[in-house]
Design a protein around this motif. Sequence first.
Motif, PDB file in Angstrom:
ATOM      1  N   ILE A 115      -9.592  28.004  81.130  1.00 28.25           N
ATOM      2  CA  ILE A 115     -10.134  27.344  80.185  1.00 28.25           C
ATOM      3  C   ILE A 115      -9.855  25.826  80.143  1.00 28.25           C
ATOM      4  O   ILE A 115      -8.411  25.333  79.811  1.00 28.25           O
ATOM      5  CB  ILE A 115      -9.751  27.845  78.919  1.00 28.25           C
ATOM      6  CG1 ILE A 115     -10.250  29.459  78.541  1.00 28.25           C
ATOM      7  CG2 ILE A 115     -10.499  27.143  77.563  1.00 28.25           C
ATOM      8  CD1 ILE A 115      -9.834  29.964  77.205  1.00 28.25           C
ATOM      9  N   ALA A 116     -10.524  25.128  80.778  1.00 30.53           N
ATOM     10  CA  ALA A 116     -10.324  23.629  81.075  1.00 30.53           C
ATOM     11  C   ALA A 116     -10.493  22.622  79.974  1.00 30.53           C
ATOM     12  O   ALA A 116     -11.463  22.155  80.032  1.00 30.53           O
ATOM     13  CB  ALA A 116     -11.136  23.103  82.336  1.00 30.53           C
ATOM     14  N   GLU A 117      -9.477  22.728  79.123  1.00 28.08           N
ATOM     15  CA  GLU A 117      -9.549  21.691  77.954  1.00 28.08           C
ATOM     16  C   GLU A 117      -8.533  20.872  77.962  1.00 28.08           C
ATOM     17  O   GLU A 117      -7.203  21.430  78.128  1.00 28.08           O
ATOM     18  CB  GLU A 117      -9.712  22.813  76.626  1.00 28.08           C
ATOM     19  CG  GLU A 117     -10.790  23.362  76.505  1.00 28.08           C
ATOM     20  CD  GLU A 117     -10.980  24.307  75.091  1.00 28.08           C
ATOM     21  OE1 GLU A 117      -9.876  23.923  74.434  1.00 28.08           O
ATOM     22  OE2 GLU A 117     -11.878  25.001  75.020  1.00 28.08           O
ATOM     23  N   TRP A 118      -8.869  19.472  77.801  1.00 31.44           N
ATOM     24  CA  TRP A 118      -7.514  18.688  77.580  1.00 31.44           C
ATOM     25  C   TRP A 118      -6.460  18.913  76.735  1.00 31.44           C
ATOM     26  O   TRP A 118      -5.366  18.766  76.917  1.00 31.44           O
ATOM     27  CB  TRP A 118      -8.172  17.374  77.397  1.00 31.44           C
ATOM     28  CG  TRP A 118      -7.114  16.311  77.890  1.00 31.44           C
ATOM     29  CD1 TRP A 118      -6.743  15.569  78.796  1.00 31.44           C
ATOM     30  CD2 TRP A 118      -6.382  15.433  76.550  1.00 31.44           C
ATOM     31  NE1 TRP A 118      -5.820  14.765  78.722  1.00 31.44           N
ATOM     32  CE2 TRP A 118      -5.517  14.632  77.172  1.00 31.44           C
ATOM     33  CE3 TRP A 118      -6.332  15.743  75.174  1.00 31.44           C
ATOM     34  CZ2 TRP A 118      -4.736  13.858  76.642  1.00 31.44           C
ATOM     35  CZ3 TRP A 118      -5.506  14.751  74.419  1.00 31.44           C
ATOM     36  CH2 TRP A 118      -4.795  13.903  74.923  1.00 31.44           C
ATOM     37  N   PRO A 119      -7.092  19.235  75.428  1.00 34.25           N
ATOM     38  CA  PRO A 119      -5.785  19.427  74.605  1.00 34.25           C
ATOM     39  C   PRO A 119      -5.206  20.524  74.911  1.00 34.25           C
ATOM     40  O   PRO A 119      -3.810  20.382  74.511  1.00 34.25           O
ATOM     41  CB  PRO A 119      -6.722  20.084  73.098  1.00 34.25           C
ATOM     42  CG  PRO A 119      -8.029  18.986  73.069  1.00 34.25           C
ATOM     43  CD  PRO A 119      -8.146  19.350  74.804  1.00 34.25           C
ATOM     44  N   LEU A 120      -5.325  21.510  75.512  1.00 36.02           N
ATOM     45  CA  LEU A 120      -4.530  22.807  76.176  1.00 36.02           C
ATOM     46  C   LEU A 120      -3.713  22.373  76.969  1.00 36.02           C
ATOM     47  O   LEU A 120      -2.297  22.408  77.046  1.00 36.02           O
ATOM     48  CB  LEU A 120      -5.547  23.893  76.491  1.00 36.02           C
ATOM     49  CG  LEU A 120      -5.993  24.903  75.502  1.00 36.02           C
ATOM     50  CD1 LEU A 120      -7.115  25.851  76.223  1.00 36.02           C
ATOM     51  CD2 LEU A 120      -5.117  25.550  74.602  1.00 36.02           C
ATOM     52  N   SER A 121      -4.067  21.529  78.001  1.00 37.54           N
ATOM     53  CA  SER A 121      -3.001  20.755  78.918  1.00 37.54           C
ATOM     54  C   SER A 121      -1.979  19.996  78.443  1.00 37.54           C
ATOM     55  O   SER A 121      -0.964  19.999  78.629  1.00 37.54           O
ATOM     56  CB  SER A 121      -3.708  19.972  79.944  1.00 37.54           C
ATOM     57  OG  SER A 121      -4.853  20.708  80.678  1.00 37.54           O
ATOM     58  N   LEU A 122      -2.459  19.151  77.194  1.00 38.95           N
ATOM     59  CA  LEU A 122      -1.655  18.239  76.643  1.00 38.95           C
ATOM     60  C   LEU A 122      -0.301  19.471  76.037  1.00 38.95           C
ATOM     61  O   LEU A 122       0.912  19.045  75.800  1.00 38.95           O
ATOM     62  CB  LEU A 122      -2.263  17.573  75.517  1.00 38.95           C
ATOM     63  CG  LEU A 122      -1.400  16.586  74.875  1.00 38.95           C
ATOM     64  CD1 LEU A 122      -0.581  15.596  75.691  1.00 38.95           C
ATOM     65  CD2 LEU A 122      -2.110  15.943  73.679  1.00 38.95           C
ATOM     66  N   LEU A 123      -0.705  20.397  75.351  1.00 35.61           N
ATOM     67  CA  LEU A 123       0.425  21.275  74.661  1.00 35.61           C
ATOM     68  C   LEU A 123       0.913  21.810  75.823  1.00 35.61           C
ATOM     69  O   LEU A 123       2.349  21.952  75.559  1.00 35.61           O
ATOM     70  CB  LEU A 123      -0.691  22.354  74.063  1.00 35.61           C
ATOM     71  CG  LEU A 123      -1.343  22.014  72.686  1.00 35.61           C
ATOM     72  CD1 LEU A 123      -2.048  23.146  71.897  1.00 35.61           C
ATOM     73  CD2 LEU A 123      -0.170  21.475  71.553  1.00 35.61           C
ATOM     74  N   ILE A 124       0.660  22.161  76.885  1.00 33.51           N
ATOM     75  CA  ILE A 124       1.378  22.786  78.040  1.00 33.51           C
ATOM     76  C   ILE A 124       2.423  21.768  78.438  1.00 33.51           C
ATOM     77  O   ILE A 124       3.814  22.300  78.722  1.00 33.51           O
ATOM     78  CB  ILE A 124       0.647  23.546  79.207  1.00 33.51           C
ATOM     79  CG1 ILE A 124      -0.472  24.440  78.601  1.00 33.51           C
ATOM     80  CG2 ILE A 124       1.442  23.638  80.253  1.00 33.51           C
ATOM     81  CD1 ILE A 124      -1.458  24.723  79.774  1.00 33.51           C
ATOM     82  N   LEU A 125       1.994  20.665  78.591  1.00 35.80           N
ATOM     83  CA  LEU A 125       2.923  19.785  79.149  1.00 35.80           C
ATOM     84  C   LEU A 125       3.979  19.311  78.114  1.00 35.80           C
ATOM     85  O   LEU A 125       5.369  18.938  78.339  1.00 35.80           O
ATOM     86  CB  LEU A 125       2.234  18.439  79.704  1.00 35.80           C
ATOM     87  CG  LEU A 125       1.383  18.611  80.899  1.00 35.80           C
ATOM     88  CD1 LEU A 125       0.216  17.327  80.899  1.00 35.80           C
ATOM     89  CD2 LEU A 125       2.111  18.982  82.039  1.00 35.80           C
ATOM     90  N   THR A 126       3.580  19.286  76.793  1.00 33.28           N
ATOM     91  CA  THR A 126       4.469  18.896  75.923  1.00 33.28           C
ATOM     92  C   THR A 126       5.597  20.144  75.497  1.00 33.28           C
ATOM     93  O   THR A 126       6.759  19.941  75.440  1.00 33.28           O
ATOM     94  CB  THR A 126       3.757  18.558  74.410  1.00 33.28           C
ATOM     95  OG1 THR A 126       2.701  17.630  74.551  1.00 33.28           O
ATOM     96  CG2 THR A 126       4.577  18.672  73.254  1.00 33.28           C
ATOM     97  N   ALA A 127       5.216  21.293  75.742  1.00 32.17           N
ATOM     98  CA  ALA A 127       6.044  22.264  75.763  1.00 32.17           C
ATOM     99  C   ALA A 127       7.108  22.377  76.871  1.00 32.17           C
ATOM    100  O   ALA A 127       8.176  22.601  76.697  1.00 32.17           O
ATOM    101  CB  ALA A 127       5.637  23.730  75.770  1.00 32.17           C
ATOM    102  N   SER A 128       6.640  21.886  78.055  1.00 37.54           N
ATOM    103  CA  SER A 128       7.791  21.758  79.277  1.00 37.54           C
ATOM    104  C   SER A 128       8.636  20.689  78.962  1.00 37.54           C
ATOM    105  O   SER A 128       9.786  20.757  79.406  1.00 37.54           O
ATOM    106  CB  SER A 128       6.687  21.357  80.507  1.00 37.54           C
ATOM    107  OG  SER A 128       5.869  22.325  80.664  1.00 37.54           O
ATOM    108  N   ILE A 129       8.203  19.664  78.306  1.00 35.83           N
ATOM    109  CA  ILE A 129       9.081  18.548  78.153  1.00 35.83           C
ATOM    110  C   ILE A 129      10.298  18.821  77.093  1.00 35.83           C
ATOM    111  O   ILE A 129      11.460  18.664  77.028  1.00 35.83           O
ATOM    112  CB  ILE A 129       8.397  17.272  77.615  1.00 35.83           C
ATOM    113  CG1 ILE A 129       7.549  16.670  78.548  1.00 35.83           C
ATOM    114  CG2 ILE A 129       9.338  16.049  77.014  1.00 35.83           C
ATOM    115  CD1 ILE A 129       6.796  15.541  78.122  1.00 35.83           C
TER     116      ILE A 129
END
Length: 475
Positions: free
Chosen positions: A107-121
């Motif tokens: 599911i190529a959605e920018w908000p999901l990518s942002l949440l994934i990266l935030t969780a990693s940080i």
Amino acid sequence: MTPRKIAAFAIGPIGGAMMGLVTIPLITWLFSQEDVGRMAMLQITISFSTLLFTLGLDQAYVREFHETNNKPALLKEAFLPGFGLLLLTVFFLLAFGGSLAGWLFDIAEWPLSLLILTASIAAFISRFLSLVLRMNERGLAFSLSQLLPKLFLLTIIGAYVLAGTDKSLKNLVLANTSALVLVAVIFLVSTRKEWVAGISSKLDFNHLRNMLKFGLPLIVGGIAFWGLTAVDKVFLRALSGFEELGVYSVAVNFAAVATILQSVFSTVWVPIVYRWVSQGEGLENVQKVSRYVLAIVVIGFCMAGLLSWVITLFLPENYAAVQWVVVSCLGFPLLYTLSETTKVGIGISRRSSFSMLAAIIAFLVNLIGNWFMIPAFAAAGAAVSTCVAFWVFFILRTEFSFYLWKPMPRLLLYSYSFVTVIGASVFTLYGNSLGFEMYVFWVVILITAIVSFRGELKQALGFVLNQTKRPLSDI
């Protein structure tokens, strides 16, 4: 380490496991099976990013902690390089919009990518700050690093239910990310003296270079072990789909209750065994402890095989296969813990490359096993492959340890572990059709284990009874 400190460190894994037993069924009833599977991809992404971007400096921080006077400066040296590299990677990936979510979730959605990266940080920050608590022997606070993420996740999911929030993938990822961010904020507050003092400290680049020399080689072994525990999920996502990955991830999370043993034992075992060795009591005591842990492993497999049907009472019908898959999923925590008792020779000889070699070989075994097993058996094949791979990991660690240090009798170790792994594998693959025969098998193994380890069981029962009679102030 005193019993009180041990208890403080044990609260985290025990509480986290109990929270998991509540959270997992709740999520399976509220969210789709595919989205539950997608969460497994989120978890392995977070664990991989934390492993990779720490650059092994988290281990260097632990190694250097008691040998440096300026501990805030040490924290800065360990934290800053990996954090800077992580931020650069985050900005790079955000430039691709929703591609990261597309790779992980389809599911190529920018908000999901942002949440994934935030969780990693957030997970990266929590990793280092939890080490500050651990090394300062703040056991209760350290336990919260394992307990709070699940507590916050359960609270947020509960709020979804009360508010009637849409049960979408985005909200499920948001709940997981929010929990990790809240934990990171709490750690920032509880360790503020250390990291605030570290900000103004001067970087010692020569010391940092030495820390990197120590830490970077550890990444290879770390990645091999990560692959050993994560390749099953990656192959399921690629070869079978998110539905089977959902079944498998639920089974893995139920089996994670056994990590209570792994976490508590690992915390206590290492300092104790090194003290024994320094006193010339190593081999005999290692043999005794390995028998105790072997008894727990065998009885744990047997009880799981006999009682796994109970899981179906708490899950939707489409998760019925979890009762069969979960038994093989116990291979990771139980066999890993058993290998911790037998691999002491590797640590005593300071030949950590042998641990790395064991992880790499076991990873390759799991890689090949998943490639052949998943197309035929889906989630059950992944569970069996990983269970067998961890048995190979245990055998290799044991043999390398005895080669580098001292040999000890291992017929009982190998025979019981082999029988239980074979039984778990057959149960996972064919338990639904064999039925009664499998329950007879587990009862027979359980009875023989009780007879074989009756001395250890009697001593353990006596110890527990004595502890219950002691005043709380004495513990």
